[in-house]
Motif scaffolding. Structure first.
Motif, PDB file in Angstrom:
ATOM      1  N   UNK A 152      -8.857  13.570  -0.030  1.00 25.94           N
ATOM      2  CA  UNK A 152      -8.429  14.151   1.362  1.00 25.94           C
ATOM      3  C   UNK A 152      -7.510  13.722   1.832  1.00 25.94           C
ATOM      4  N   UNK A 153      -7.480  12.353   1.838  1.00 26.22           N
ATOM      5  CA  UNK A 153      -6.610  11.301   2.481  1.00 26.22           C
ATOM      6  C   UNK A 153      -5.484  11.638   1.603  1.00 26.22           C
ATOM      7  N   UNK A 154      -5.491  11.519   0.270  1.00 28.96           N
ATOM      8  CA  UNK A 154      -4.469  11.323  -0.626  1.00 28.96           C
ATOM      9  C   UNK A 154      -3.605  12.884  -0.018  1.00 28.96           C
ATOM     10  N   UNK A 155      -4.301  14.139  -0.434  1.00 29.28           N
ATOM     11  CA  UNK A 155      -4.233  15.354  -0.228  1.00 29.28           C
ATOM     12  C   UNK A 155      -2.950  15.140   1.502  1.00 29.28           C
ATOM     13  N   UNK A 156      -3.986  14.546   2.680  1.00 23.70           N
ATOM     14  CA  UNK A 156      -2.845  15.283   3.463  1.00 23.70           C
ATOM     15  C   UNK A 156      -1.390  13.698   3.403  1.00 23.70           C
ATOM     16  N   UNK A 157      -1.839  12.390   2.551  1.00 19.11           N
ATOM     17  CA  UNK A 157      -0.696  12.399   2.610  1.00 19.11           C
ATOM     18  C   UNK A 157       0.705  13.156   1.711  1.00 19.11           C
ATOM     19  N   UNK A 158       0.082  13.802   0.852  1.00 17.18           N
ATOM     20  CA  UNK A 158       0.828  14.143  -0.055  1.00 17.18           C
ATOM     21  C   UNK A 158       1.733  15.789   0.852  1.00 17.18           C
ATOM     22  N   UNK A 159       0.662  15.875   1.881  1.00 19.11           N
ATOM     23  CA  UNK A 159       1.713  16.662   2.872  1.00 19.11           C
ATOM     24  C   UNK A 159       2.181  17.069   3.935  1.00 19.11           C
ATOM     25  N   UNK A 203      -3.186   5.015   6.897  1.00 16.61           N
ATOM     26  CA  UNK A 203      -3.277   3.675   6.650  1.00 16.61           C
ATOM     27  C   UNK A 203      -4.802   3.264   5.972  1.00 16.61           C
ATOM     28  N   UNK A 204      -4.732   2.536   4.595  1.00 11.72           N
ATOM     29  CA  UNK A 204      -5.950   2.013   4.495  1.00 11.72           C
ATOM     30  C   UNK A 204      -6.347   0.763   4.590  1.00 11.72           C
ATOM     31  N   UNK A 232      -4.430   6.092  11.187  1.00 11.30           N
ATOM     32  CA  UNK A 232      -2.995   7.131  11.434  1.00 11.30           C
ATOM     33  C   UNK A 232      -2.793   6.304  12.782  1.00 11.30           C
ATOM     34  N   UNK A 233      -1.041   5.775  12.340  1.00  8.48           N
ATOM     35  CA  UNK A 233      -0.862   4.996  13.029  1.00  8.48           C
ATOM     36  C   UNK A 233      -0.309   6.062  14.346  1.00  8.48           C
ATOM     37  N   UNK A 234       0.107   4.789  14.839  1.00 11.06           N
ATOM     38  CA  UNK A 234       0.053   5.585  16.235  1.00 11.06           C
ATOM     39  C   UNK A 234       2.005   5.779  16.538  1.00 11.06           C
ATOM     40  N   UNK A 235       2.549   5.059  15.915  1.00  7.13           N
ATOM     41  CA  UNK A 235       4.496   5.809  16.264  1.00  7.13           C
ATOM     42  C   UNK A 235       4.765   6.790  15.354  1.00  7.13           C
ATOM     43  N   UNK A 236       3.764   7.172  13.952  1.00 11.99           N
ATOM     44  CA  UNK A 236       3.849   8.489  13.255  1.00 11.99           C
ATOM     45  C   UNK A 236       4.092   7.298  12.150  1.00 11.99           C
ATOM     46  N   UNK A 237       4.388   6.461  11.495  1.00 10.91           N
ATOM     47  CA  UNK A 237       4.547   6.214  10.741  1.00 10.91           C
ATOM     48  C   UNK A 237       5.487   6.100  10.010  1.00 10.91           C
ATOM     49  N   UNK A 238       6.414   6.386  10.628  1.00  9.92           N
ATOM     50  CA  UNK A 238       7.877   6.042   9.864  1.00  9.92           C
ATOM     51  C   UNK A 238       8.160   4.166   8.620  1.00  9.92           C
TER      52      UNK A 238
END
Length: 117
Positions: A82-89, A100-101, A109-115
């Motif tokens: 499910x983490x992979x599904x979320x990353x893909x979406x 981040x794993x 989940x990174x605070x800055x939104x993970x640019x």
């Protein structure tokens, strides 16, 4: 009856945001960069959990207990799926790396939104 009136209407859940990722629990809507993202109910619940714990590392056991049924008896690898599904979406289409794993510990989940750089 007066006590119910004094309480007023229940507060609407607050909009959760990190960077340009937003989640509205009441409307069950997820947006990134003004684009709506369709998620399954389980993906939505997982993202909401991560957003409510934004910046914190959450273990697979915590996710299974709080997002899945506490009596879930399956393989905990379902979290990775499910983490992979979320990353893909929520990440790949937008050039982000927001989940981040932390090997051997869990996910954050990174605070800055993970640019992505």
């Amino acid at each position: 009856m007066r006590a119910l009136v004094r309480r007023g209407t229940p507060q609407r859940p607050v909009l959760l945001t990190t960077g340009d990722l937003g989640l509205d629990p009441a409307r069950r809507v997820v947006q990134r960069a003004a684009s709506e993202i369709r998620l399954t109910p389980r993906e939505f619940s997982l993202l909401e959990y991560l957003m409510r714990h934004c910046g914190e590392v959450v273990s697979k056991a915590e996710i299974l207990r709080d997002v899945w049924d506490p009596n879930f008896d399956g393989d905990d690898n379902v979290i990775e799926v499910y983490i992979r599904y979320l990353r893909n979406k929520i990440d790949k289409p937008f050039g982000r790396d927001s989940i981040e794993t932390i090997r051997g510990v869990g996910h954050r989940l990174l605070v800055d939104g993970g640019r992505a750089s």
